[in-house]
Design a protein around this motif. Structure first.
Motif, PDB file in Angstrom:
ATOM      1  N   LEU A  69       0.837  -1.201   0.000  1.00  0.00           N
ATOM      2  CA  LEU A  69       0.000   0.000   0.000  1.00  0.00           C
ATOM      3  C   LEU A  69       0.870   1.248   0.000  1.00  0.00           C
ATOM      4  CD1 LEU A  69      -2.761  -0.972   2.601  1.00  0.00           C
ATOM      5  CD2 LEU A  69      -2.941  -0.991   0.116  1.00  0.00           C
ATOM      6  N   GLU A  70       0.637   2.117  -0.958  1.00  0.00           N
ATOM      7  CA  GLU A  70       1.328   3.390  -1.001  1.00  0.00           C
ATOM      8  C   GLU A  70       0.619   4.373  -0.079  1.00  0.00           C
ATOM      9  OE1 GLU A  70       4.083   3.644  -2.580  1.00  0.00           O
ATOM     10  OE2 GLU A  70       3.999   1.848  -3.850  1.00  0.00           O
ATOM     11  N   VAL A  71       1.298   5.474   0.229  1.00  0.00           N
ATOM     12  CA  VAL A  71       0.696   6.504   1.087  1.00  0.00           C
ATOM     13  C   VAL A  71      -0.588   7.021   0.450  1.00  0.00           C
ATOM     14  CG1 VAL A  71       1.003   8.813   2.074  1.00  0.00           C
ATOM     15  CG2 VAL A  71       2.886   7.185   2.139  1.00  0.00           C
ATOM     16  N   GLU A  72      -0.594   7.155  -0.874  1.00  0.00           N
ATOM     17  CA  GLU A  72      -1.792   7.664  -1.554  1.00  0.00           C
ATOM     18  C   GLU A  72      -2.973   6.708  -1.414  1.00  0.00           C
ATOM     19  OE1 GLU A  72      -0.588   6.088  -6.043  1.00  0.00           O
ATOM     20  OE2 GLU A  72      -0.454   8.211  -5.550  1.00  0.00           O
ATOM     21  N   ASP A  73      -2.692   5.399  -1.284  1.00  0.00           N
ATOM     22  CA  ASP A  73      -3.765   4.428  -1.045  1.00  0.00           C
ATOM     23  C   ASP A  73      -4.390   4.653   0.327  1.00  0.00           C
ATOM     24  OD1 ASP A  73      -3.395   3.059  -3.498  1.00  0.00           O
ATOM     25  OD2 ASP A  73      -1.730   1.929  -2.645  1.00  0.00           O
ATOM     26  N   VAL A  74      -3.524   4.885   1.332  1.00  0.00           N
ATOM     27  CA  VAL A  74      -4.007   5.116   2.687  1.00  0.00           C
ATOM     28  C   VAL A  74      -4.782   6.436   2.750  1.00  0.00           C
ATOM     29  CG1 VAL A  74      -3.305   5.493   5.090  1.00  0.00           C
ATOM     30  CG2 VAL A  74      -2.157   3.754   3.709  1.00  0.00           C
ATOM     31  N   ILE A  75      -4.333   7.434   1.998  1.00  0.00           N
ATOM     32  CA  ILE A  75      -5.048   8.711   1.959  1.00  0.00           C
ATOM     33  C   ILE A  75      -6.465   8.503   1.442  1.00  0.00           C
ATOM     34  CG2 ILE A  75      -5.165  10.951   0.756  1.00  0.00           C
ATOM     35  CD1 ILE A  75      -2.134  11.087   0.919  1.00  0.00           C
ATOM     36  N   THR A  76      -6.615   7.624   0.449  1.00  0.00           N
ATOM     37  CA  THR A  76      -7.945   7.321  -0.091  1.00  0.00           C
ATOM     38  C   THR A  76      -8.845   6.752   1.002  1.00  0.00           C
ATOM     39  OG1 THR A  76      -6.996   6.851  -2.271  1.00  0.00           O
ATOM     40  CG2 THR A  76      -9.207   6.009  -1.840  1.00  0.00           C
TER      41      THR A  76
ATOM     42  N   TYR B  44      -1.285  21.198   8.387  1.00  0.00           N
ATOM     43  CA  TYR B  44      -0.240  21.764   9.244  1.00  0.00           C
ATOM     44  C   TYR B  44       0.406  22.970   8.549  1.00  0.00           C
ATOM     45  CZ  TYR B  44      -0.055  18.122  12.846  1.00  0.00           C
ATOM     46  OH  TYR B  44      -0.323  17.282  13.895  1.00  0.00           O
ATOM     47  N   PRO B  45       1.075  23.817   9.330  1.00  0.00           N
ATOM     48  CA  PRO B  45       1.756  24.984   8.731  1.00  0.00           C
ATOM     49  C   PRO B  45       2.735  24.626   7.622  1.00  0.00           C
ATOM     50  CG  PRO B  45       1.637  25.236  11.113  1.00  0.00           C
ATOM     51  CD  PRO B  45       1.151  23.846  10.808  1.00  0.00           C
ATOM     52  N   ASP B  46       3.321  23.404   7.706  1.00  0.00           N
ATOM     53  CA  ASP B  46       4.287  23.015   6.668  1.00  0.00           C
ATOM     54  C   ASP B  46       3.608  22.487   5.405  1.00  0.00           C
ATOM     55  OD1 ASP B  46       3.310  20.581   7.461  1.00  0.00           O
ATOM     56  OD2 ASP B  46       5.238  19.726   8.064  1.00  0.00           O
ATOM     57  N   GLY B  47       2.257  22.494   5.405  1.00  0.00           N
ATOM     58  CA  GLY B  47       1.509  22.078   4.226  1.00  0.00           C
ATOM     59  C   GLY B  47       1.078  20.619   4.223  1.00  0.00           C
ATOM     60  N   SER B  48       1.520  19.836   5.210  1.00  0.00           N
ATOM     61  CA  SER B  48       1.151  18.421   5.266  1.00  0.00           C
ATOM     62  C   SER B  48      -0.271  18.262   5.797  1.00  0.00           C
ATOM     63  CB  SER B  48       2.129  17.647   6.148  1.00  0.00           C
ATOM     64  OG  SER B  48       2.127  18.159   7.469  1.00  0.00           O
ATOM     65  N   LYS B  49      -0.970  17.254   5.263  1.00  0.00           N
ATOM     66  CA  LYS B  49      -2.348  16.992   5.668  1.00  0.00           C
ATOM     67  C   LYS B  49      -2.361  15.926   6.755  1.00  0.00           C
ATOM     68  CE  LYS B  49      -6.931  16.382   3.603  1.00  0.00           C
ATOM     69  NZ  LYS B  49      -7.681  16.136   2.351  1.00  0.00           N
ATOM     70  N   VAL B  50      -3.155  16.175   7.801  1.00  0.00           N
ATOM     71  CA  VAL B  50      -3.224  15.252   8.934  1.00  0.00           C
ATOM     72  C   VAL B  50      -4.680  14.907   9.233  1.00  0.00           C
ATOM     73  CG1 VAL B  50      -1.047  15.913  10.005  1.00  0.00           C
ATOM     74  CG2 VAL B  50      -3.102  17.238  10.479  1.00  0.00           C
ATOM     75  N   TYR B  51      -4.877  13.814   9.987  1.00  0.00           N
ATOM     76  CA  TYR B  51      -6.223  13.315  10.261  1.00  0.00           C
ATOM     77  C   TYR B  51      -6.363  12.981  11.744  1.00  0.00           C
ATOM     78  CZ  TYR B  51      -6.107  12.618   5.185  1.00  0.00           C
ATOM     79  OH  TYR B  51      -5.979  12.796   3.829  1.00  0.00           O
ATOM     80  N   ARG B  52      -7.587  13.109  12.255  1.00  0.00           N
ATOM     81  CA  ARG B  52      -7.871  12.704  13.632  1.00  0.00           C
ATOM     82  C   ARG B  52      -9.280  12.120  13.705  1.00  0.00           C
ATOM     83  NH1 ARG B  52     -10.915  16.426  16.800  1.00  0.00           N
ATOM     84  NH2 ARG B  52      -9.977  15.590  18.691  1.00  0.00           N
ATOM     85  N   ALA B  53      -9.466  11.179  14.627  1.00  0.00           N
ATOM     86  CA  ALA B  53     -10.767  10.546  14.804  1.00  0.00           C
ATOM     87  C   ALA B  53     -11.716  11.491  15.529  1.00  0.00           C
ATOM     88  CB  ALA B  53     -10.614   9.255  15.591  1.00  0.00           C
ATOM     89  N   ILE B  54     -13.000  11.473  15.150  1.00  0.00           N
ATOM     90  CA  ILE B  54     -14.024  12.263  15.816  1.00  0.00           C
ATOM     91  C   ILE B  54     -15.249  11.387  16.025  1.00  0.00           C
ATOM     92  CG2 ILE B  54     -13.236  14.477  14.889  1.00  0.00           C
ATOM     93  CD1 ILE B  54     -15.478  14.292  12.810  1.00  0.00           C
ATOM     94  N   GLU B  55     -16.123  11.816  16.911  1.00  0.00           N
ATOM     95  CA  GLU B  55     -17.371  11.099  17.140  1.00  0.00           C
ATOM     96  C   GLU B  55     -18.410  11.622  16.160  1.00  0.00           C
ATOM     97  OE1 GLU B  55     -18.056   8.593  19.069  1.00  0.00           O
ATOM     98  OE2 GLU B  55     -16.024   8.490  19.901  1.00  0.00           O
ATOM     99  N   PRO B  56     -18.949  10.779  15.280  1.00  0.00           N
ATOM    100  CA  PRO B  56     -19.959  11.237  14.318  1.00  0.00           C
ATOM    101  C   PRO B  56     -21.228  11.679  15.035  1.00  0.00           C
ATOM    102  CG  PRO B  56     -19.770   8.848  14.259  1.00  0.00           C
ATOM    103  CD  PRO B  56     -18.649   9.341  15.119  1.00  0.00           C
ATOM    104  N   LEU B  57     -21.826  12.782  14.565  1.00  0.00           N
ATOM    105  CA  LEU B  57     -23.056  13.292  15.165  1.00  0.00           C
ATOM    106  C   LEU B  57     -24.237  12.397  14.846  1.00  0.00           C
ATOM    107  CD1 LEU B  57     -22.599  17.105  14.387  1.00  0.00           C
ATOM    108  CD2 LEU B  57     -22.155  15.912  16.549  1.00  0.00           C
ATOM    109  N   LEU B  58     -24.229  11.800  13.669  1.00  0.00           N
ATOM    110  CA  LEU B  58     -25.324  10.933  13.237  1.00  0.00           C
ATOM    111  C   LEU B  58     -24.753   9.623  12.725  1.00  0.00           C
ATOM    112  CD1 LEU B  58     -27.425  13.539  11.209  1.00  0.00           C
ATOM    113  CD2 LEU B  58     -27.979  12.631  13.476  1.00  0.00           C
ATOM    114  N   PRO B  59     -25.530   8.548  12.799  1.00  0.00           N
ATOM    115  CA  PRO B  59     -25.068   7.271  12.224  1.00  0.00           C
ATOM    116  C   PRO B  59     -24.756   7.457  10.740  1.00  0.00           C
ATOM    117  CG  PRO B  59     -27.055   6.944  13.539  1.00  0.00           C
ATOM    118  CD  PRO B  59     -26.876   8.436  13.405  1.00  0.00           C
TER     119      PRO B  59
END
Length: 297
Positions: free
Chosen positions: A222-229, A245-260
């Motif tokens: 799996l390439e990084v672009e696959d994981v991004i998908t 981020y300020p350096d231009g990199s994209k980051v992700y974090r888990a959140i609680e969905p408001l609806l199913p």
């Protein structure tokens, strides 16, 4: 340490590594694939391959990258008749996205019977190959034999023999979400405060890719672009959010969905190689969609 004595054997091994990695290989990749090869032998053989025109040398971010040179096998075509040369050149021009037989017929002005004969001849010589497309399973395109099909043709990691691997994608989706949740849980009560904790709960796609790779749940690389998908499907599902981020990199974090959520990843659209053809109001070209008829039935 055992030393490989045959130069031809070393060449073949290096070329095989390059064939498996069309984007290029480094000295580190070669050493990992052929650990018994000494530095002196590696340099000598690499220089020979460069002189023979078997590989190309690129400077990528300060690192030397060797890439298999696309062999057009001009010598093999040289003795062929004009019809084979014309068809071969048309296929060569198409690159790794290939060319439909209909387009070859129109541009070569050959009759069906003669064109089929020419294509079979080139295939038997291993100069070209026919590849089925994920967006048109009943059709196939032709490209040079040693080319790796573009993701828009093969579908990338999410397809096996033109079939969408929904279970595989679902497993990756859940594991990526699990990693983001674990990251968030570890620093939920950060002593430095909620703002710092929130910032540290983000993860890059490269970090998630390493986690998935270490799990060993994927038989394909799996390439990084696959994981991004996959991470993007989590965002669409409302299970994660992304930030820059300020350096231009994209980051992700888990959140609680408001609806199913309906689970975008449960349908192929979330990882479809043709999703760029879609709009917020629907498909630009509905006939291009592989799945629309299945979902309408």
């Amino acid at each position: 340490m055992t030393t490989i004595s045959s130069e031809d054997v070393i060449k073949e091994k290096i070329l095989n590594v390059a064939k498996k990695n069309p984007k290029g290989i480094s000295d580190k990749d070669i050493t990992a694939a052929i650990p018994e090869l000494s530095t002196g032998e590696r340099i000598a053989v690499i220089n020979k391959l460069l002189q023979q025109g078997s590989i190309d040398l690129f400077n990528q971010g300060g690192s030397l990258i060797y890439r298999l040179k696309i062999q057009t096998n001009k010598q093999a075509v040289k003795g062929a008749d004009n019809e084979e040369k014309v068809v071969f050149n048309l296929i060569e021009e198409a690159g790794n996205k290939g060319i439909w037989i209909r387009d070859i017929r129109v541009r070569s002005n050959l009759a069906n019977t003669q064109l089929n004969k020419v294509l079979k001849s080139l295939e038997s010589k291993k100069l070209i190959k026919a590849v089925k497309c994920v967006n048109a399973s009943k059709k196939k395109v032709y490209m040079l034999y040693n080319l790796e099909p573009d993701r828009s043709i093969s579908g990338g990691a999410w397809y096996q023999d033109q079939d969408f691997e929904s279970e595989f994608v679902d497993v990756l989706n859940r594991q990526c979400f699990k990693f983001l949740q674990q990251r968030a849980d570890k620093i939920k009560n950060n002593p430095q405060g909620p703002i710092v904790g929130r910032t540290q709960s983000y993860a890059t796609a490269a970090e998630v890719q390493k986690y998935i790779t270490d799990l060993g749940i994927s038989n394909v690389k799996l390439e990084v672009e696959d994981v991004i998908t996959i991470l993007n499907t989590l965002v669409y599902d409302g299970k994660a959010e992304s930030s820059i981020y300020p350096d231009g990199s994209k980051v992700y974090r888990a959140i609680e969905p408001l609806l199913p959520t309906t689970g975008l990843v449960q349908v192929p659209c979330g990882v479809c190689p043709l999703i760029h053809k879609c709009t917020t109001t629907g498909l630009v070209n509905p006939q291009d969609c592989v799945y629309i008829n299945e979902w309408l039935e």
